[in-house]
Design an enzyme around this catalytic site. Sequence first.
Site, mmCIF file in Angstrom:
data_model
loop_
_atom_site.group_PDB
_atom_site.id
_atom_site.type_symbol
_atom_site.label_atom_id
_atom_site.label_comp_id
_atom_site.label_asym_id
_atom_site.label_seq_id
_atom_site.Cartn_x
_atom_site.Cartn_y
_atom_site.Cartn_z
ATOM 1 N N ASP A 10 0.869 -1.183 0.000
ATOM 2 C CA ASP A 10 0.000 0.000 0.000
ATOM 3 C C ASP A 10 0.904 1.230 0.000
ATOM 4 O OD1 ASP A 10 -2.308 1.655 0.305
ATOM 5 O OD2 ASP A 10 -1.943 1.788 2.455
ATOM 6 N N SER A 11 0.305 2.387 -0.250
ATOM 7 C CA SER A 11 1.072 3.630 -0.156
ATOM 8 C C SER A 11 1.579 3.850 1.265
ATOM 9 C CB SER A 11 0.184 4.815 -0.537
ATOM 10 O OG SER A 11 -0.877 4.931 0.394
ATOM 11 N N CYS A 73 -4.403 -1.166 -1.988
ATOM 12 C CA CYS A 73 -4.537 0.274 -2.135
ATOM 13 C C CYS A 73 -5.478 0.513 -3.309
ATOM 14 C CB CYS A 73 -3.157 0.864 -2.417
ATOM 15 S SG CYS A 73 -3.183 2.616 -2.786
ATOM 16 N N THR A 75 -6.129 3.310 -4.781
ATOM 17 C CA THR A 75 -5.546 4.264 -5.720
ATOM 18 C C THR A 75 -4.545 3.564 -6.647
ATOM 19 O OG1 THR A 75 -5.723 5.813 -3.880
ATOM 20 C CG2 THR A 75 -4.577 6.587 -5.829
ATOM 21 N N CYS A 183 -10.978 3.486 0.395
ATOM 22 C CA CYS A 183 -9.532 3.651 0.618
ATOM 23 C C CYS A 183 -9.186 2.768 1.804
ATOM 24 C CB CYS A 183 -9.211 5.115 0.933
ATOM 25 S SG CYS A 183 -7.533 5.371 1.551
ATOM 26 N N THR A 184 -8.089 2.027 1.681
ATOM 27 C CA THR A 184 -7.775 1.045 2.730
ATOM 28 C C THR A 184 -7.340 1.699 4.054
ATOM 29 O OG1 THR A 184 -5.551 0.803 1.782
ATOM 30 C CG2 THR A 184 -7.227 -0.812 1.123
HETATM 31 N N1 DGL Z 1 -4.685 3.248 1.060
HETATM 32 C C1 DGL Z 1 -4.676 3.978 -0.176
HETATM 33 C C2 DGL Z 1 -5.971 3.674 -0.936
HETATM 34 O O1 DGL Z 1 -6.600 2.675 -0.677
HETATM 35 C C3 DGL Z 1 -4.395 5.396 0.140
HETATM 36 C C4 DGL Z 1 -4.094 6.225 -1.028
HETATM 37 C C5 DGL Z 1 -3.175 7.375 -0.749
HETATM 38 O O2 DGL Z 1 -2.035 7.137 -0.412
HETATM 39 O O3 DGL Z 1 -3.620 8.504 -0.967
HETATM 40 O O4 DGL Z 1 -6.362 4.370 -1.838
#
Ligand code: DGL
Length: 265
Positions: A10-11, A73, A75, A183-184
């Site tokens: 994930d980010s 994620c 995104t 969003c996770t």
């Molecule tokens: N957890 C990411 C998602 O599900 C977060 C995205 C972000 O870093 O802005 O979209």
Amino acid sequence: MNNNSIGIFDSGLGGLSVFKEITELLPFENIIYVSDSKYCPYGNKTDEYITERSKVITNFLLSKKCKLIVVACNTATTASIALLRELYIVPFVGMEPAIKPAARLTKTGKVGILATEGTLKGNHYKKTKEKYASNIETIIQPGHGLVELVEQGLHNTKQGEELIKKHTEGMIAEGVDYIVLGCTHYPFFYDTLKRVLPPEIEIVNPAPAVAQRVKNILSEGKILKHESQSEYQFYTSGDKDTFANFLKVEFNIIAEIFSDKTLSD
Ligand code: DGL
């Protein structure tokens, strides 16, 4: 192959909400989790940027011989999963905005979608909406600031509650009866959402369905790990102490956090 790890990335720390569901459903699996916190948030970055990061992390996870990769994620799923599937042969599981179940269950015909700007602008969301929710009204809201609060471990604070109130008041006024967490990072606001939302509004988190999808793929490929102790490894491109503290507070996990040059360059 069965003992090889599932890779999750994930980010940042949000994908740990997916990690949680996977560990509950598949308690014997080894897992390598990568948090790209140095480059977080992804939500306001270009598709090209996110795809580059996704490739760097995928290469890293493949160097660790992961048997399946979860793009935990929304995104990054929107921006890059199609290309990742073209470039690599390992199976990828991405996040699906859970509009489908919400559209099926809504009684008011109105569903709220809380997600990052990147997800809401992307084709993946548009196509899912057209396919499953063309007959209902969706009220979308970018969750500005929420990812950053989770990354700092500040989600269960007054500031978190104020932001959740601000981002949901429009949807409540419109009469939604379901809110999809797109969003996770947002499941970490679950308790706050429960406190702030009228009790008749249901919250939909797609993570359990993602865990089920992982199980199905591993089971079809006969690469499920059936027994013995599981091993978890955590990597970050960002701050190790913040990650370690988050794991301790949210999951009661005490773990050493690793970094890797290829992830943080
Ligand atoms: N957890 C990411 C998602 O599900 C977060 C995205 C972000 O870093 O802005 O979209």
